[in-house]
Design a protein around this motif. Sequence first.
Motif, PDB file in Angstrom:
ATOM      1  N   HIS A  39       0.767  -0.887  -0.208  1.00 61.72           N
ATOM      2  CA  HIS A  39      -0.439   0.045   0.238  1.00 61.72           C
ATOM      3  C   HIS A  39       0.822   1.144  -0.087  1.00 61.72           C
ATOM      4  O   HIS A  39       0.556   2.461  -0.110  1.00 61.72           O
ATOM      5  CB  HIS A  39      -0.709  -0.104   1.428  1.00 61.72           C
ATOM      6  CG  HIS A  39      -1.868  -1.442   1.409  1.00 61.72           C
ATOM      7  ND1 HIS A  39      -2.720  -1.045   0.149  1.00 61.72           N
ATOM      8  CD2 HIS A  39      -2.574  -1.757   2.881  1.00 61.72           C
ATOM      9  CE1 HIS A  39      -3.953  -2.460   0.468  1.00 61.72           C
ATOM     10  NE2 HIS A  39      -3.243  -3.099   1.316  1.00 61.72           N
ATOM     11  N   ARG A  49     -11.462 -14.279   6.996  1.00 64.54           N
ATOM     12  CA  ARG A  49     -12.358 -12.399   6.152  1.00 64.54           C
ATOM     13  C   ARG A  49     -13.692 -12.021   6.104  1.00 64.54           C
ATOM     14  O   ARG A  49     -14.179 -10.914   6.312  1.00 64.54           O
ATOM     15  CB  ARG A  49     -11.668 -12.464   4.421  1.00 64.54           C
ATOM     16  CG  ARG A  49     -10.657 -12.733   3.774  1.00 64.54           C
ATOM     17  CD  ARG A  49      -9.783 -11.082   4.113  1.00 64.54           C
ATOM     18  NE  ARG A  49      -9.718 -10.467   3.767  1.00 64.54           N
ATOM     19  CZ  ARG A  49      -9.562  -9.227   2.840  1.00 64.54           C
ATOM     20  NH1 ARG A  49      -8.139  -8.920   4.037  1.00 64.54           N
ATOM     21  NH2 ARG A  49     -10.182  -8.556   2.075  1.00 64.54           N
ATOM     22  N   HIS A  88      -6.462  -7.763  11.177  1.00 68.02           N
ATOM     23  CA  HIS A  88      -6.558  -7.792   9.281  1.00 68.02           C
ATOM     24  C   HIS A  88      -5.933  -9.164   9.200  1.00 68.02           C
ATOM     25  O   HIS A  88      -5.741 -10.129  10.102  1.00 68.02           O
ATOM     26  CB  HIS A  88      -4.426  -7.415   9.504  1.00 68.02           C
ATOM     27  CG  HIS A  88      -3.869  -8.235   8.378  1.00 68.02           C
ATOM     28  ND1 HIS A  88      -4.027  -7.443   7.071  1.00 68.02           N
ATOM     29  CD2 HIS A  88      -3.191  -9.406   8.288  1.00 68.02           C
ATOM     30  CE1 HIS A  88      -2.959  -8.347   5.864  1.00 68.02           C
ATOM     31  NE2 HIS A  88      -2.889  -9.416   7.367  1.00 68.02           N
ATOM     32  N   ASP A 140      -4.561 -11.926   2.652  1.00 70.02           N
ATOM     33  CA  ASP A 140      -6.153 -11.702   1.490  1.00 70.02           C
ATOM     34  C   ASP A 140      -6.164 -12.525   0.430  1.00 70.02           C
ATOM     35  O   ASP A 140      -7.251 -13.817  -0.527  1.00 70.02           O
ATOM     36  CB  ASP A 140      -6.164 -10.594   0.523  1.00 70.02           C
ATOM     37  CG  ASP A 140      -5.144 -10.396   0.126  1.00 70.02           C
ATOM     38  OD1 ASP A 140      -4.143 -10.715   0.356  1.00 70.02           O
ATOM     39  OD2 ASP A 140      -5.193  -8.723  -0.446  1.00 70.02           O
TER      40      ASP A 140
END
Length: 143
Positions: A54, A87, A117, A120
């Motif tokens: 990021h 998730r 967190h 992913d």
Amino acid sequence: MAVERTLSIIKPDAVAKNLIGQIYARFEAAGLRIVAARMLQLSEEQAGAFYAVHKERPFYKDLVTFMTSGPVMVQVLEGESAIQKNRDIMGATDPKKAAAGTLRHDFADSVDENAAHGSDGPETAAAEIEFFFGRDGICPRTR
Ligand code: RTP
Ligand code: MG
């Protein structure tokens, strides 16, 4: 379905709110096992490296500042479809958009301070687990 491992972080906001136990209970209720865990204070270098993907995003600096604002609880979760399951337990990135019953809906105040967190995908899960626990940092299960 395959047994997977994923990296989970309880972020500084949720640690400060004394929610580690409640969050662990949700992982366990969903059939995920905690197979490694450590609490640590991230340095700016560690937080910056962890979220390097990021780097060019406008929120990067604030994200690093937030992630270094207090201790985090880092764990490896193991179970069937652990990556997606974690998730789902966390909910949408923005707590305002997260479904009721998810960690972010129930415990987080903003998109910047959003409680948890989770890796992913399989590649990020493997890399993030190695980032915190090395290649051999997880005890084998014997019973
Ligand atoms: P995470 O990596 O922390 O599990 O969160 P995520 O996959 O749901 O979201 P991601 O897009 O990877 O973003 C990483 C973290 O950056 C912060 N963020 N802030 N202000 C914003 O618009 C914004 N967008 C993202 C969040 O803390 C997010 O969890
Ligand atoms: Mg992410």
